[in-house]
Design a protein around this motif. Structure first.
Motif, PDB file in Angstrom:
ATOM      1  N   ILE A  93      50.605  37.531  44.829  1.00 21.07           N
ATOM      2  CA  ILE A  93      50.466  38.673  43.852  1.00 21.07           C
ATOM      3  C   ILE A  93      50.348  38.168  42.162  1.00 21.07           C
ATOM      4  CG2 ILE A  93      50.537  40.913  42.778  1.00 21.07           C
ATOM      5  CD1 ILE A  93      51.537  41.956  45.694  1.00 21.07           C
ATOM      6  N   MET A  94      49.604  38.369  41.577  1.00 22.86           N
ATOM      7  CA  MET A  94      49.879  37.920  40.108  1.00 22.86           C
ATOM      8  C   MET A  94      49.220  38.698  39.523  1.00 22.86           C
ATOM      9  SD  MET A  94      47.247  34.569  40.147  1.00 22.86           S
ATOM     10  CE  MET A  94      46.037  34.388  39.001  1.00 22.86           C
ATOM     11  N   GLY A  95      48.822  38.477  37.967  1.00 21.95           N
ATOM     12  CA  GLY A  95      48.870  40.049  36.504  1.00 21.95           C
ATOM     13  C   GLY A  95      49.873  39.597  35.936  1.00 21.95           C
ATOM     14  N   PRO A  96      48.943  40.031  34.237  1.00 19.21           N
ATOM     15  CA  PRO A  96      50.038  39.610  33.508  1.00 19.21           C
ATOM     16  C   PRO A  96      51.028  40.946  33.768  1.00 19.21           C
ATOM     17  CG  PRO A  96      47.981  41.466  33.052  1.00 19.21           C
ATOM     18  CD  PRO A  96      47.579  40.775  34.551  1.00 19.21           C
ATOM     19  N   ASN A  97      52.145  40.588  32.524  1.00 22.24           N
ATOM     20  CA  ASN A  97      53.235  41.045  32.561  1.00 22.24           C
ATOM     21  C   ASN A  97      52.790  42.826  32.268  1.00 22.24           C
ATOM     22  OD1 ASN A  97      55.368  39.699  32.965  1.00 22.24           O
ATOM     23  ND2 ASN A  97      54.889  38.641  31.242  1.00 22.24           N
ATOM     24  N   GLY A  98      53.467  43.513  33.075  1.00 24.79           N
ATOM     25  CA  GLY A  98      53.704  45.681  32.747  1.00 24.79           C
ATOM     26  C   GLY A  98      52.056  44.482  33.519  1.00 24.79           C
ATOM     27  N   ALA A  99      51.460  44.364  34.261  1.00 29.05           N
ATOM     28  CA  ALA A  99      50.625  44.655  35.616  1.00 29.05           C
ATOM     29  C   ALA A  99      50.182  46.128  36.223  1.00 29.05           C
ATOM     30  CB  ALA A  99      50.006  43.925  35.747  1.00 29.05           C
ATOM     31  N   GLY A 100      51.975  46.085  36.760  1.00 32.14           N
ATOM     32  CA  GLY A 100      52.097  46.984  37.819  1.00 32.14           C
ATOM     33  C   GLY A 100      53.074  46.138  38.751  1.00 32.14           C
ATOM     34  N   LYS A 101      53.142  45.179  39.313  1.00 26.07           N
ATOM     35  CA  LYS A 101      53.098  44.257  40.497  1.00 26.07           C
ATOM     36  C   LYS A 101      54.664  44.409  41.070  1.00 26.07           C
ATOM     37  CE  LYS A 101      53.325  40.538  37.806  1.00 26.07           C
ATOM     38  NZ  LYS A 101      53.146  39.826  36.627  1.00 26.07           N
ATOM     39  N   THR A 102      55.809  44.729  39.351  1.00 28.02           N
ATOM     40  CA  THR A 102      56.933  45.008  40.324  1.00 28.02           C
ATOM     41  C   THR A 102      56.879  46.445  41.279  1.00 28.02           C
ATOM     42  OG1 THR A 102      58.004  42.970  38.713  1.00 28.02           O
ATOM     43  CG2 THR A 102      59.204  45.271  39.638  1.00 28.02           C
ATOM     44  N   THR A 103      56.879  47.030  40.576  1.00 28.14           N
ATOM     45  CA  THR A 103      56.311  48.673  40.566  1.00 28.14           C
ATOM     46  C   THR A 103      55.202  49.134  42.342  1.00 28.14           C
ATOM     47  OG1 THR A 103      56.158  49.085  37.930  1.00 28.14           O
ATOM     48  CG2 THR A 103      55.412  51.505  39.916  1.00 28.14           C
ATOM     49  N   CYS A 104      54.437  48.467  42.186  1.00 26.82           N
ATOM     50  CA  CYS A 104      54.155  48.689  43.292  1.00 26.82           C
ATOM     51  C   CYS A 104      54.821  47.659  44.723  1.00 26.82           C
ATOM     52  CB  CYS A 104      52.824  46.782  43.155  1.00 26.82           C
ATOM     53  SG  CYS A 104      51.791  46.770  44.717  1.00 26.82           S
ATOM     54  N   PHE A 105      55.903  46.788  44.269  1.00 28.65           N
ATOM     55  CA  PHE A 105      56.499  45.710  45.232  1.00 28.65           C
ATOM     56  C   PHE A 105      57.770  47.568  46.025  1.00 28.65           C
ATOM     57  CE2 PHE A 105      57.594  41.476  45.656  1.00 28.65           C
ATOM     58  CZ  PHE A 105      56.101  41.381  46.155  1.00 28.65           C
TER      59      PHE A 105
ATOM     60  N   TRP B  90      46.208  46.257  35.193  1.00 30.02           N
ATOM     61  CA  TRP B  90      45.971  47.477  34.965  1.00 30.02           C
ATOM     62  C   TRP B  90      46.269  48.684  35.994  1.00 30.02           C
ATOM     63  CZ3 TRP B  90      41.280  44.825  32.579  1.00 30.02           C
ATOM     64  CH2 TRP B  90      41.438  44.380  31.451  1.00 30.02           C
ATOM     65  N   GLY B  91      47.116  48.946  36.830  1.00 34.74           N
ATOM     66  CA  GLY B  91      47.341  49.190  38.399  1.00 34.74           C
ATOM     67  C   GLY B  91      46.366  48.560  39.215  1.00 34.74           C
ATOM     68  N   GLN B  92      45.345  48.197  39.051  1.00 36.55           N
ATOM     69  CA  GLN B  92      44.614  48.000  40.079  1.00 36.55           C
ATOM     70  C   GLN B  92      44.164  46.432  40.729  1.00 36.55           C
ATOM     71  OE1 GLN B  92      40.961  48.664  37.867  1.00 36.55           O
ATOM     72  NE2 GLN B  92      41.376  50.914  38.445  1.00 36.55           N
ATOM     73  N   VAL B  93      43.711  46.081  42.063  1.00 40.00           N
ATOM     74  CA  VAL B  93      43.468  45.403  42.634  1.00 40.00           C
ATOM     75  C   VAL B  93      42.217  45.326  41.811  1.00 40.00           C
ATOM     76  CG1 VAL B  93      43.312  43.635  44.176  1.00 40.00           C
ATOM     77  CG2 VAL B  93      45.117  45.731  44.664  1.00 40.00           C
ATOM     78  N   LEU B  94      41.849  43.662  41.102  1.00 37.04           N
ATOM     79  CA  LEU B  94      40.810  43.008  39.999  1.00 37.04           C
ATOM     80  C   LEU B  94      40.275  42.193  40.725  1.00 37.04           C
ATOM     81  CD1 LEU B  94      41.897  43.133  36.721  1.00 37.04           C
ATOM     82  CD2 LEU B  94      40.270  43.939  38.094  1.00 37.04           C
ATOM     83  N   ALA B  95      40.689  40.992  41.766  1.00 37.97           N
ATOM     84  CA  ALA B  95      40.227  40.681  42.357  1.00 37.97           C
ATOM     85  C   ALA B  95      41.466  39.776  43.615  1.00 37.97           C
ATOM     86  CB  ALA B  95      40.225  39.193  41.685  1.00 37.97           C
ATOM     87  N   GLN B  96      40.708  39.288  44.830  1.00 34.58           N
ATOM     88  CA  GLN B  96      41.571  38.861  46.154  1.00 34.58           C
ATOM     89  C   GLN B  96      40.917  37.885  46.648  1.00 34.58           C
ATOM     90  OE1 GLN B  96      43.927  41.700  48.990  1.00 34.58           O
ATOM     91  NE2 GLN B  96      42.317  43.021  48.049  1.00 34.58           N
ATOM     92  N   GLY B  97      41.158  37.162  47.027  1.00 37.26           N
ATOM     93  CA  GLY B  97      40.839  35.736  47.569  1.00 37.26           C
ATOM     94  C   GLY B  97      41.613  34.798  47.899  1.00 37.26           C
ATOM     95  N   THR B  98      40.756  33.772  48.538  1.00 39.76           N
ATOM     96  CA  THR B  98      41.532  32.294  48.961  1.00 39.76           C
ATOM     97  C   THR B  98      41.509  31.691  47.058  1.00 39.76           C
ATOM     98  OG1 THR B  98      39.101  30.661  49.216  1.00 39.76           O
ATOM     99  CG2 THR B  98      40.717  32.478  51.448  1.00 39.76           C
ATOM    100  N   PRO B  99      43.137  30.874  47.376  1.00 43.29           N
ATOM    101  CA  PRO B  99      42.933  30.015  45.804  1.00 43.29           C
ATOM    102  C   PRO B  99      41.947  30.062  45.317  1.00 43.29           C
ATOM    103  CG  PRO B  99      45.135  30.122  47.120  1.00 43.29           C
ATOM    104  CD  PRO B  99      44.130  30.182  47.908  1.00 43.29           C
TER     105      PRO B  99
END
Lengths: 248, 306, 344
Positions: free
Chosen positions: A35-47, A221-230
């Protein structure tokens, strides 16, 4: 393929601030997901929502088809969901071995068995030794967690999470604070675990993530913007345009 | 209904004084993130110091003491009102000097340390002044009573309430109108910001500790004629003070004032109906509020919350 | 297996055995050193109380600052049960234990989701509630006059009925209970339960996320600690043949904190025992010289908090390690820091 762990349209609000807008994630058995994303994107909240620290304002979390939304952290942990933390979370006054022993399901099940002597239980000690070796801490079992080197503490974090015998392991920025040697060592450790259980990693180090992950989700921004293989993400226009994609 | 009015006034007075004690307590929590359990002892010291000055129980040569007693009671009272808090502030500074070592550590540290300090100060009070109760003499002008609507009202209660209101206003001015106040409000645990503002943090902390002690002492002097002066009056004051902080919410000025008044009124009213249980009411209120609202009535999230 | 882990698997450690044997001889020599047998009873009772308190402070990291309430509840329960229900020693002690368990469980139900300073505040508030009730419920507790004429009931073993009116006999009885509690607590802290309590002290969040029901552990350990404190309180009521509300006050609640910390409860199982002995000896010895003994003890306490939070036991451990060349025992500083929600 049916997913082991599913998060369906999660929303998380704190007061009138929406941290997670609409998150849908699926993790299959044996998969290693990033899971990647900029700081404050909600990653840790998501966890935190996935592992039961917060109850989502809306949406559902399922493990193996079972609804686990809103269960308390220890209940979710007992079903086989384990996690590490961005900020180091160890039992600092315990030795490395005792850190592991404390997380063993065998100890947990005897939690109220007050006649049992932990130190006399050789099964605990043996299991701990196996796990210590697995995370590269063989021979350091007797060292206090607070006295271990930073890299060793990061490894012990994973060891503690593994000791709880998870089916799915969430790692929150496992390389945070590590130098390149430490990161390489951790990459090797996580690589060796790959396939044995489902692993989900939040990570800023893109090279680390792109070399390990089967699939990556980009959260912003609290959303999944993109998903897929590297590979798919390398080609994704948004990722390329953002500074996230700068791999070299 | 009208019979209740004096009880309400008593409750209001008590509440305002509780709020005053709590505010001094809160300034220290705000700036140093320390719970000062010796705050009540400083409150008691203020009362004892003022008694020393007003009743002329001074450790001075007999002639001097005699000369002092010739000064009218009113003047002695005013002198006490100025010098007793200042003396207490000095003790507060000494205490800060000890507490200094615990900054940045777990707040429990400071809690234990100031608990020890409270024991020491209370024991010192017992050694110096004995265990008996004293009554603080007050000038004619503010003692006695007035009759209004067929009820006797104690003049002193009006005076005490007015005094507490002005002291609280002073604290408000300090917090709202001085740069120090801004730092305290911001929660100046981030000492880097404070230094960047060019403020000597060591001095500021000592000053705020002294100011908190001063407020406690003032409250002690004002409450002394109502409660009487005795060694364990400190505990009687510090417990409501922290109840008010928890109830009002850590770091909220108006929270502390309204919680103070609320607790004062509650104690006053239960005092009217079931005087035996008036003390209990504030604990029950606290337990009810905190069970349903972790941050108290007005609180922001703070390090004390977990 | 090294010595420490061998000891932690034992029912009775050599040190424990030696200590109990030494205590058995206490009535023979305590008079000769200028003290008196009743002091021995007091030390054992307060040591039991401090040990159960340390289950919270030292092992679980839960600052319970109104713990005197449960000690007092035990004392009143012991007295009231023998006055109003049945004057049997065993049942009275059970009543004390039970009353403490129930009161503790009630309070624990309210506070077990908290930690740190708020936990301390809430325990003080509840402690004060019990204290006010003890003072004001004059018709039941005797108010500030206390509950008087509590008998030292005989210990009826079926085959023998031992009279405990004499201080030496009572000392051995209290010693027997103390020894049982000591062994029980030793097993408890070295069991998985104790291990998990210590994990919760160090890092509550981590403990929850590896599957431990933190709330339930905090709830049970508080209830248990309150129950054992009440048992000590019951013995205390029997020893002084009366029960007073002052042991429930904030001051007395503070004394047990002081004992535990000075003795070294943060780093050692034995800390509370050392602290209780030191506290009562100081009371008698310094108290014989000056009336203001609490002044000196308070100053000592402040010095310990500032300079040596590991207390006497920690100082002793440090000394032993230096001589044995060992390293790496947890420091009291770290433990104190860990007390507030594991921010170590």
């Amino acid at each position: 393929m049916s997913a082991l762990f599913e998060a369906d349209r999660l929303q998380m609000r704190f007061g009138n601030r929406i941290v997670l807008e609409d998150i849908t994630l699926r993790f299959g058995p044996g998969e290693l997901c990033g899971i990647m994303g900029p700081n404050g994107a909600g990653k840790t909240t998501c966890f935190n929502v996935l592992t039961g620290r917060y109850r989502p304002s809306r949406g559902q979390v399922r493990l193996d088809g079972e609804d686990i939304t809103g269960l308390r952290p220890h209940e979710i942990a007992r079903k086989g969901v384990s996690r590490s933390f961005q900020i180091m979370n160890l039992f600092n006054d315990f030795t490395a071995r005792d850190n592991i022993v404390t997380a063993l399901p065998g100890l947990r099940r005897r939690g109220f068995d007050v006649s049992h002597a932990v130190a006399a239980n050789s099964a605990f000690a043996d299991q701990a030794e196996v796990l210590l070796e697995r995370v590269g801490l063989a021979g350091k079992g007797g060292v206090l967690a607070r006295s271990l080197s930073y890299g060793d503490r990061r490894a012990l974090e994973i060891g503690v999470a593994l000791a709880a015998a998870p089916r799915i392991l969430f790692l929150d920025e496992p390389t945070s604070g590590l130098g390149s040697d430490g990161t390489a060592r951790l990459a090797a450790l996580i690589g060796s675990l790959k396939g044995q259980l489902t692993i989900v990693i939040i990570e800023h180090d893109m090279r680390f993530l792109f070399s390990l992950a089967d699939r990556i989700s980009v959260i912003h921004w609290g959303q999944v913007l993109a998903q897929g293989t590297p590979q798919m993400l390398r080609d994704n226009e948004w990722v390329r345009n953002s500074n996230l994609g700068k791999l070299q | 209904m009208i019979d209740l009015l004096p009880h309400l006034l008593n409750g209001l007075t008590l509440g305002l004084l509780f709020a005053l004690i709590a505010l001094g307590f809160m300034l220290i929590v705000g700036l140093m993130e320390q719970i000062n359990l010796a705050h009540g002892s400083l409150f008691a010291l203020g009362a004892y110091f003022s008694f020393m000055l007003v009743a002329a129980h001074l450790p001075l040569p007999a002639e001097w003491v005699k000369a002092w007693t010739t000064i009218p009671l009113g003047w002695r009272y005013v002198t006490a009102l100025v010098f007793a808090p200042l003396l207490t502030a000095l003790v507060g500074m000494l205490l800060e000097f000890c507490v200094r070592r615990t900054y940045g550590k777990d707040p429990l540290y400071g809690l234990l340390l100031t608990f020890g300090a409270a024991m020491v100060i209370e024991e010192l009070i017992r050694l110096v002044w004995g265990t008996r109760d004293y009554v603080l003499p007050v000038p004619q002008a503010i003692s006695g009573g007035i009759i209004l609507w067929d009820l006797i009202w104690s003049t002193y209660r009006f005076y005490a309430a007015a005094f507490a209101v002005s002291a609280i206003a002073l604290v408000w001015l300090f917090i709202e109108r001085t740069p120090y106040g801004a730092i305290i409000k911001a929660g100046a645990h981030d000492s880097e910001i404070v230094r960047a503002l060019g403020i000597n943090l060591t001095r500021l902390r000592m000053f705020v500790f002294a100011f908190g002690a001063l407020l406690a002492a003032v409250a002690g002097i004002i409450l002394a004629p109502i409660w009487g002066i005795r060694p364990h009056m400190g505990v009687d004051a510090v417990v409501p003070a922290f109840l008010i902080i928890v109830l009002g919410g850590v770091g909220s000025f108006w929270g502390a004032v309204s919680a103070g008044i609320l607790i004062g009124m509650l104690v006053g009213l239960t005092g009217a109906y079931a005087s035996e249980w008036s003390l209990l009411s504030m604990y029950v209120l606290l337990i009810v509020v905190v069970t349903f609202r972790a941050r108290g009535l007005f609180g922001k999230k703070s390090l004390l919350e977990a | 297996m090294d010595k420490d882990s061998r000891d932690s698997s034992r029912l009775v450690t050599p040190a424990m055995l030696g200590f109990i044997v030494l205590l058995c001889t206490l009535p023979l020599w305590i008079g000769k050193v200028g003290l008196y047998p009743y002091l021995g009873i007091e030390i054992l009772i307060w040591a039991l109380y401090a040990l159960s308190f340390n289950l919270l402070l030292g092992y679980s990291g839960l600052p319970s600052f109104g713990h005197g309430a449960y000690f007092g509840i035990g004392a009143y329960a012991f007295g009231l049960f023998q006055h109003n229900i049945v004057p049997s020693l065993w049942l009275c002690l059970m009543a004390a234990l039970g009353a403490g368990l129930v009161a503790g469980a009630m309070v624990a139900a309210f506070i077990s989701h908290r930690r740190g300073i708020y936990y301390a505040f809430m325990t003080i508030a509840f402690g004060q509630v019990f204290w006010v009730v003890a003072i004001k419920a004059h018709s039941i507790t005797g108010g500030e006059d206390g509950l008087l004429r509590i008998a030292r009931l005989p210990a009826d073993f079926g085959f023998a009925n031992i009279d405990l009116a004499d201080n030496t006999a009572l000392f051995y009885f209290v010693l027997a209970i103390f020894a049982l509690a000591l062994i029980g607590l030793w097993r408890l802290v070295n069991s998985p339960y104790g291990r998990i309590l210590q994990a919760i002290r160090q890092n509550e969040t981590r403990a929850a996320f590896i599957g431990h029901n933190v709330w339930l552990y905090k709830f049970t350990v508080f209830s248990l600690s309150a129950g054992l404190s009440a048992l000590a309180g019951g013995l205390f009521a029997m020893a002084q043949t009366s029960a007073f509300p002052d042991v429930m006050s904030l001051h007395y609640s503070g004394y047990v904190v002081m004992m535990t910390l000075i003795g070294g409860g943060l780093v050692s199982f034995w800390g509370p025992v050392i602290g209780a002995a030191l506290f009562l000896l100081a009371r008698d010895i310094i108290g014989a010289v000056t009336t203001g003994w609490m002044l000196w003890f308070g100053l000592l306490f402040m010095a310990v908090v500032l300079f040596k939070p590991e207390g006497v036991a920690g100082w002793w451990q440090g000394l032993r390690q230096r001589t044995a060349g060992m390293s790496g025992n947890a420091t009291g500083f770290a433990r104190l820091r860990a007390l507030l929600g594991g921010r170590a």
